[in-house]
Design a protein around this motif. Structure first.
Motif, mmCIF file in Angstrom:
data_model
loop_
_atom_site.group_PDB
_atom_site.id
_atom_site.type_symbol
_atom_site.label_atom_id
_atom_site.label_comp_id
_atom_site.label_asym_id
_atom_site.label_seq_id
_atom_site.Cartn_x
_atom_site.Cartn_y
_atom_site.Cartn_z
ATOM 1 N N TRP A 13 31.947 57.702 121.981
ATOM 2 C CA TRP A 13 32.439 56.823 123.034
ATOM 3 C C TRP A 13 31.450 56.707 124.189
ATOM 4 N N ALA A 14 30.435 57.561 124.214
ATOM 5 C CA ALA A 14 29.510 57.579 125.350
ATOM 6 C C ALA A 14 28.091 57.855 124.870
ATOM 7 N N GLY A 15 27.138 57.450 125.702
ATOM 8 C CA GLY A 15 25.733 57.735 125.447
ATOM 9 C C GLY A 15 25.065 56.711 124.554
ATOM 10 N N PRO A 16 23.764 56.883 124.361
ATOM 11 C CA PRO A 16 22.990 55.936 123.562
ATOM 12 C C PRO A 16 23.155 56.193 122.068
ATOM 13 N N VAL A 17 22.738 55.223 121.283
ATOM 14 C CA VAL A 17 22.495 55.452 119.867
ATOM 15 C C VAL A 17 20.998 55.732 119.761
ATOM 16 N N VAL A 18 20.621 56.740 118.990
ATOM 17 C CA VAL A 18 19.231 57.180 118.880
ATOM 18 C C VAL A 18 18.781 57.039 117.430
ATOM 19 N N ALA A 19 17.599 56.495 117.236
ATOM 20 C CA ALA A 19 17.014 56.406 115.904
ATOM 21 C C ALA A 19 15.679 57.132 115.904
ATOM 22 N N ALA A 20 15.308 57.626 114.729
ATOM 23 C CA ALA A 20 14.009 58.277 114.566
ATOM 24 C C ALA A 20 13.333 57.707 113.335
ATOM 25 N N ALA A 21 12.006 57.656 113.409
ATOM 26 C CA ALA A 21 11.160 57.258 112.290
ATOM 27 C C ALA A 21 10.181 58.402 112.057
ATOM 28 N N VAL A 22 10.074 58.853 110.819
ATOM 29 C CA VAL A 22 9.194 59.968 110.466
ATOM 30 C C VAL A 22 8.280 59.508 109.334
ATOM 31 N N ALA A 56 4.126 62.745 111.890
ATOM 32 C CA ALA A 56 4.192 61.810 113.015
ATOM 33 C C ALA A 56 5.633 61.338 113.154
ATOM 34 N N VAL A 57 6.095 61.255 114.388
ATOM 35 C CA VAL A 57 7.491 60.939 114.680
ATOM 36 C C VAL A 57 7.547 59.874 115.770
ATOM 37 N N GLY A 58 8.464 58.943 115.634
ATOM 38 C CA GLY A 58 8.779 57.977 116.683
ATOM 39 C C GLY A 58 10.271 57.978 116.924
ATOM 40 N N VAL A 59 10.669 57.840 118.177
ATOM 41 C CA VAL A 59 12.091 57.832 118.533
ATOM 42 C C VAL A 59 12.380 56.584 119.355
ATOM 43 N N GLY A 60 13.523 55.969 119.099
ATOM 44 C CA GLY A 60 13.976 54.815 119.869
ATOM 45 C C GLY A 60 15.444 54.967 120.200
ATOM 46 N N GLU A 81 14.211 49.643 115.368
ATOM 47 C CA GLU A 81 12.980 48.887 115.631
ATOM 48 C C GLU A 81 12.120 49.621 116.663
ATOM 49 N N ARG A 82 12.748 50.135 117.685
ATOM 50 C CA ARG A 82 12.020 50.874 118.726
ATOM 51 C C ARG A 82 11.424 52.171 118.174
ATOM 52 N N ALA A 83 12.147 52.827 117.275
ATOM 53 C CA ALA A 83 11.632 54.065 116.679
ATOM 54 C C ALA A 83 10.383 53.784 115.848
ATOM 55 N N VAL A 84 10.417 52.749 115.045
ATOM 56 C CA VAL A 84 9.245 52.414 114.228
ATOM 57 C C VAL A 84 8.088 51.981 115.120
ATOM 58 N N ALA A 85 8.367 51.209 116.157
ATOM 59 C CA ALA A 85 7.294 50.810 117.093
ATOM 60 C C ALA A 85 6.673 52.045 117.750
ATOM 61 N N ALA A 86 7.499 53.014 118.121
ATOM 62 C CA ALA A 86 6.986 54.252 118.725
ATOM 63 C C ALA A 86 6.145 55.030 117.715
ATOM 64 N N LEU A 87 6.569 55.057 116.462
ATOM 65 C CA LEU A 87 5.797 55.737 115.420
ATOM 66 C C LEU A 87 4.450 55.051 115.223
ATOM 67 N N VAL A 88 4.437 53.733 115.172
ATOM 68 C CA VAL A 88 3.189 52.988 115.003
ATOM 69 C C VAL A 88 2.229 53.296 116.155
ATOM 70 N N ARG A 89 2.757 53.364 117.374
ATOM 71 C CA ARG A 89 1.914 53.750 118.528
ATOM 72 C C ARG A 89 1.394 55.177 118.352
ATOM 73 N N GLU A 90 2.250 56.073 117.884
ATOM 74 C CA GLU A 90 1.885 57.486 117.702
ATOM 75 C C GLU A 90 0.735 57.643 116.714
ATOM 76 N N ILE A 91 0.736 56.833 115.674
ATOM 77 C CA ILE A 91 -0.313 56.962 114.655
ATOM 78 C C ILE A 91 -1.491 56.026 114.911
#
Length: 191
Positions: A13-22, A56-60, A81-91
């Motif tokens: 009921w509260a807080g964000p939804v979080v995704a990760a890309a590994v 390598a990990v990305g989180v959105g 989408e944000r998690a994958v974009a963060a992963l692409v930046r990480e690598i």
């Protein structure tokens, strides 16, 4: 490069939804990687550290406001989408060869990808993303518990427990609640 993607926090009921890309590392993932829900918190935390040490990990994230504006499905896709974009930046801008996503739906992106139902339990790289997403979201909710005490978010992670429901009735709706979710919407209607 094979990438696993999963989310945590669709139902609370509260807080964000979080995704990760590994990104699947050349040496493989640590033993015991599986669906985060099947792991005790201490084991999940240890595996999250081990995954971050070898992959390598990305989180959105998508915020409660974005969830209310888009709905939980599209907010989840945005977080992915944000998690994958963060992963692409990480690598350093490398392109994933294939992205394996837990579930039966894919974000609207240009990456080669497959949705795999129960992928977090079946495909280790998706399980790794599940573990990262869950540990990050749990940490976010523990932080929000300190900011908005009384709802028990460090224990219930924003899910609709009896403790959370009683606090919602007693304290009202916080800025971190998802106003489009029925129990929160009902509390707002009562004033």
């Amino acid at each position: 490069m094979i990438v696993g993607v999963d989310e945590a926090g669709r139902g609370p009921w509260a807080g964000p939804v979080v995704a990760a890309a590994v990104a699947l590392p050349d040496g493989g993932l640590p033993d015991g990687v599986t669906d985060s829900k099947a792991l005790r918190p201490a084991r999940r935390a240890a595996l999250a550290a081990a995954i971050r040490g070898c992959a390598a990990v990305g989180v959105g994230q998508a915020s409660a406001e974005e969830i209310d504006a888009l709905n939980i499905h599209w907010a989840t896709m945005l977080a992915m989408e944000r998690a994958v974009a963060a992963l692409v930046r990480e690598i350093g801008g490398g392109r994933p060869g294939e992205i394996l996503v837990d579930g039966n739906r894919l974000p609207r992106w240009g990456w080669r990808s497959r949705a795999i139902v129960k992928g977090d339990a079946l495909v280790p790289v998706i399980g790794a993303a599940s573990i990262i997403a869950k540990t990050v979201r749990d940490a976010v909710m523990a932080g929000l518990d300190g900011e908005c005490p009384g709802y028990g978010w460090a224990r219930n992670q924003g899910y609709g427990t009896a403790e959370h429901a009683a606090a919602l009735a007693r304290l009202g709706v916080s800025v971190h609640h998802r106003r489009s979710f029925a129990p929160v919407k009902a509390r707002l209607a009562r004033g």
